[in-house]
Design an enzyme around this catalytic site. Structure first.
Site, short mmCIF file in Angstrom:
data_model
loop_
_atom_site.label_atom_id
_atom_site.label_comp_id
_atom_site.label_asym_id
_atom_site.label_seq_id
_atom_site.Cartn_x
_atom_site.Cartn_y
_atom_site.Cartn_z
N ARG A 177 0.82 -1.21 0.00
CA ARG A 177 0.00 0.00 0.00
C ARG A 177 0.86 1.26 0.00
O ARG A 177 0.35 2.35 -0.22
CB ARG A 177 -0.89 0.02 1.25
CG ARG A 177 -2.05 -0.95 1.16
CD ARG A 177 -3.04 -0.67 2.28
NE ARG A 177 -3.32 -1.89 3.01
CZ ARG A 177 -3.37 -1.99 4.33
NH1 ARG A 177 -3.18 -0.94 5.09
NH2 ARG A 177 -3.64 -3.14 4.90
N ARG A 181 7.75 5.87 -6.16
CA ARG A 181 7.64 6.64 -7.40
C ARG A 181 8.93 6.64 -8.20
O ARG A 181 10.00 6.87 -7.64
CB ARG A 181 7.25 8.08 -7.07
CG ARG A 181 5.91 8.13 -6.37
CD ARG A 181 5.57 9.53 -5.92
NE ARG A 181 4.36 9.50 -5.10
CZ ARG A 181 4.06 10.40 -4.18
NH1 ARG A 181 4.85 11.42 -3.97
NH2 ARG A 181 2.95 10.29 -3.48
N ARG A 255 -2.41 2.88 20.04
CA ARG A 255 -1.15 3.62 20.13
C ARG A 255 -1.50 5.08 20.38
O ARG A 255 -2.53 5.57 19.92
CB ARG A 255 -0.35 3.53 18.82
CG ARG A 255 0.09 2.17 18.45
CD ARG A 255 1.14 1.58 19.35
NE ARG A 255 2.41 2.28 19.26
CZ ARG A 255 3.39 2.13 20.14
NH1 ARG A 255 3.23 1.33 21.19
NH2 ARG A 255 4.54 2.76 20.00
N ARG A 286 9.10 11.85 14.44
CA ARG A 286 8.99 12.96 13.49
C ARG A 286 9.24 14.27 14.21
O ARG A 286 9.08 14.35 15.43
CB ARG A 286 7.57 13.04 12.91
CG ARG A 286 7.11 11.77 12.26
CD ARG A 286 5.91 11.99 11.39
NE ARG A 286 4.66 11.91 12.12
CZ ARG A 286 3.47 11.86 11.53
NH1 ARG A 286 3.38 11.92 10.22
NH2 ARG A 286 2.37 11.78 12.25
N TYR A 356 -8.98 3.78 11.68
CA TYR A 356 -8.36 5.05 11.32
C TYR A 356 -9.15 5.66 10.16
O TYR A 356 -9.29 5.05 9.11
CB TYR A 356 -6.88 4.87 10.90
CG TYR A 356 -6.31 6.21 10.47
CD1 TYR A 356 -5.80 7.09 11.42
CD2 TYR A 356 -6.37 6.63 9.15
CE1 TYR A 356 -5.35 8.35 11.06
CE2 TYR A 356 -5.92 7.88 8.78
CZ TYR A 356 -5.41 8.73 9.74
OH TYR A 356 -4.99 9.99 9.38
N ASP A 358 -9.33 9.21 7.81
CA ASP A 358 -8.89 10.56 7.50
C ASP A 358 -10.08 11.48 7.73
O ASP A 358 -11.23 11.02 7.80
CB ASP A 358 -8.44 10.65 6.03
CG ASP A 358 -6.94 10.40 5.89
OD1 ASP A 358 -6.20 10.71 6.85
OD2 ASP A 358 -6.52 9.93 4.82
C1 LIG Z 1 -1.79 12.02 14.77
C2 LIG Z 1 -2.93 12.10 13.80
C3 LIG Z 1 -2.75 12.80 12.62
C4 LIG Z 1 -3.79 12.88 11.71
N1 LIG Z 1 -3.58 13.55 10.54
C5 LIG Z 1 -4.57 13.62 9.65
C6 LIG Z 1 -4.37 14.30 8.41
O1 LIG Z 1 -3.28 14.85 8.14
N2 LIG Z 1 -5.39 14.33 7.53
C7 LIG Z 1 -6.61 13.74 7.78
O2 LIG Z 1 -7.49 13.81 6.92
N3 LIG Z 1 -6.83 13.09 8.94
C8 LIG Z 1 -5.85 13.02 9.89
N4 LIG Z 1 -6.07 12.37 11.08
C9 LIG Z 1 -7.40 11.77 11.34
C10 LIG Z 1 -8.37 12.73 12.07
O3 LIG Z 1 -7.80 13.13 13.30
C11 LIG Z 1 -9.71 12.00 12.29
O4 LIG Z 1 -10.30 11.71 11.06
C12 LIG Z 1 -10.72 12.79 13.13
O5 LIG Z 1 -10.16 13.42 14.22
C13 LIG Z 1 -11.81 11.85 13.62
O6 LIG Z 1 -12.81 12.58 14.29
P1 LIG Z 1 -13.71 11.88 15.40
O7 LIG Z 1 -14.76 12.86 15.74
O8 LIG Z 1 -14.10 10.53 14.95
O9 LIG Z 1 -12.73 11.63 16.63
P2 LIG Z 1 -12.03 12.63 17.65
O10 LIG Z 1 -11.45 13.79 16.94
O11 LIG Z 1 -11.12 11.82 18.50
O12 LIG Z 1 -13.23 13.17 18.55
C14 LIG Z 1 -13.84 12.38 19.56
C15 LIG Z 1 -14.17 13.29 20.72
O13 LIG Z 1 -14.97 12.59 21.66
C16 LIG Z 1 -14.60 13.02 22.96
N5 LIG Z 1 -15.03 11.99 23.90
C17 LIG Z 1 -14.63 10.70 23.96
N6 LIG Z 1 -15.24 10.06 25.00
C18 LIG Z 1 -16.04 10.96 25.60
C19 LIG Z 1 -16.92 10.92 26.72
N7 LIG Z 1 -17.07 9.79 27.44
N8 LIG Z 1 -17.60 12.03 27.05
C20 LIG Z 1 -17.44 13.19 26.36
N9 LIG Z 1 -16.60 13.29 25.28
C21 LIG Z 1 -15.92 12.19 24.91
C22 LIG Z 1 -13.09 13.16 22.85
O14 LIG Z 1 -12.59 13.99 23.89
C23 LIG Z 1 -12.94 13.79 21.46
O15 LIG Z 1 -12.95 15.20 21.53
C24 LIG Z 1 -5.03 12.24 11.99
C25 LIG Z 1 -5.20 11.53 13.17
C26 LIG Z 1 -4.15 11.44 14.08
C27 LIG Z 1 -4.33 10.64 15.33
#
Ligand SMILES: Cc1cc2nc3c(=O)[nH]c(=O)nc-3n(C[C@H](O)[C@H](O)[C@H](O)COP(=O)(O)OP(=O)(O)OC[C@H]3O[C@@H](n4cnc5c(N)ncnc54)[C@H](O)[C@@H]3O)c2cc1C
Length: 384
Positions: A177, A181, A255, A286, A356, A358
């Protein structure tokens, strides 16, 4: 606030929760309560301005928005405009910087040559290990395709540092995956729409949650107020799925990342937003230098901000990346079956789906939950 009055309760103000809340508030004209346990909105996309340098950075790791999904773009660009940033990753090996993913520049620089694209295949077949006929794992697959030297320089220890797993225990298919290039193309993404929200991610979330029907409760754990919510409220839960069921089938493992922030008295430390450090001797994976994410901003020339990223096993407090081992996927499957039996509850997002995503995939998932789940149920029952 009377939390018992809300018929829609969204747990988590990340992208999943904020998009679903916005849809309910604007399309159903219903009141929505968003519960967030952190002290800020935005989930892992949260961005803030560093007070010493004025530089906007992403607290939980560099986030680059990219999508070719027209529906997602048409939806999200009403809440933000993107700058012109184009992502490029570099990798530092033995004090020299290389293009990453591997391209012709990487190969020429690594082997001190001047190959042209049509000469790459012949060269690669001379350096790859042709004795491995049926690669059984990630390491064998890599060595059979790019040879031991490139593999050890850019992949082996990076993978060990990132996942704390022996690459010989990972499936061979994962290596396929990864891009390779034979030209000088340096773009990390090829999507039609790319960039960083001009005013930062937090402003995007403020816009998503600005509807007067939405109330946000920060610093509040859903489980601590669950009993006080309306009994038949529709719950959209974007927290960890195992926590929702009180870990009854076991804990899912994750992780996590830790960031070490440093301010340096110079304009530019590394000349790029992200540089990988794949060597075994270097403890971080990084270095991020967020000033490069906003080339349009007139940041100070006196100082810069860098963040060293360390990858660690999560102790249950900050889940970042799901670990797709067979054991975890079996546990997750049991929770998913349990979740499917619940009425009035939607569990999703990267923590709820143990996957995971995006950002564009998270938005797509949120729109899907609203359109095929919440909207349909509301029409059928006249209530979620
Ligand atoms: C290091 C990293 C880099 C990334 N880089 C990219 C990128 O470059 N481009 C890209 O497109 N995507 C990227 N992503 C992916 C992106 O972060 C996710 O797609 C997105 O954040 C997912 O949103 P979510 O709402 O599902 O989860 P989250 O953003 O984790 O939101 C979940 C929320 O629920 C809250 N929560 C959990 N349990 C409770 C509870 N019991 N009570 C109240 N609140 C609670 C948490 O505090 C959190 O705020 C990256 C992810 C990581 C980890």
């Amino acid at each position: 606030m009377d939390i018992n009055a809300f018929s829609y309760v969204v747990v988590g103000s990340g992208l999943l929760g904020s998009v679903v809340a916005e849809r309910i508030a604007s399309q159903l004209d219903s009141k929505v309560l968003v519960i967030e346990k952190r002290e800020h909105i935005g989930g892992n996309c949260y961005s803030e301005t560093d007070p010493d340098t004025g530089i906007e950075f992403h607290r939980y790791g560099t986030h680059i928005f990219h999508t070719s999904n027209e529906k997602v773009w048409n939806y999200i660009h009403r809440f933000t405009s993107l700058n012109t940033y184009r992502h490029q990753v570099l990798s530092s090996y033995k004090n020299k910087i290389y293009q990453f993913p591997i391209n012709l520049e990487t190969i020429n620089s690594f082997y001190n040559m001047n190959l042209r694209p049509f000469e790459v295949d012949e060269f690669m077949s001379a350096i790859r290990d042709r004795t491995i006929k049926e690669p059984a794992n990630f390491e064998e697959q890599a060595i059979s395709l790019i040879g031991k030297d490139l593999y050890e320089a850019f992949f082996k220890y990076y993978t060990i540092k990132q996942w704390q797993i022996d690459p010989r225990k990972l499936p061979a298919a994962i290596f396929n995956r990864l891009p390779f290039r034979k030209n000088y193309v340096e773009n990390y993404f090829f999507d039609q729409w790319q960039g960083i929200p001009e005013n930062g991610y937090t402003a995007l979330f403020q816009n998503l949650l600005s509807n007067k029907n939405i109330a946000v409760l920060l610093n509040t754990d859903f489980f601590s107020i669950r009993d006080r919510l309306k009994k038949d409220a529709c719950i959209i839960y974007s927290g960890p799925i195992d926590r929702f069921f009180d870990y009854k089938f076991g804990k899912l493992s994750w992780r996590t990342l830790q960031f070490e922030k440093e301010i340096l008295n110079m304009e530019d430390y590394q000349g790029n937003a992200v540089i990988n450090y794949p060597e075994q001797e270097i403890p971080y994976t990084r270095i991020h230098e967020p000033r490069h994410l906003h080339p349009e901003k007139n940041y100070t020339k006196e100082k810069t901000l860098i963040l060293r990223e360390y990858s660690l096993a999560d102790n249950g407090t900050a889940p970042f990346y799901p670990i797709a081992s067979r054991e975890n996927m079996e546990i997750f499957q049991r929770y998913r079956e349990e979740a499917a039996r619940l009425e009035n509850v939607f569990i999703s997002g990267r923590l709820g789906d143990y996957k995971y995503y995006d950002m564009h995939q998270t938005i797509e998932r949120a729109l899907e939950i609203f359109e095929t789940g919440i909207l349909t149920q509301t029409r059928l029952n006249n209530g979620c």
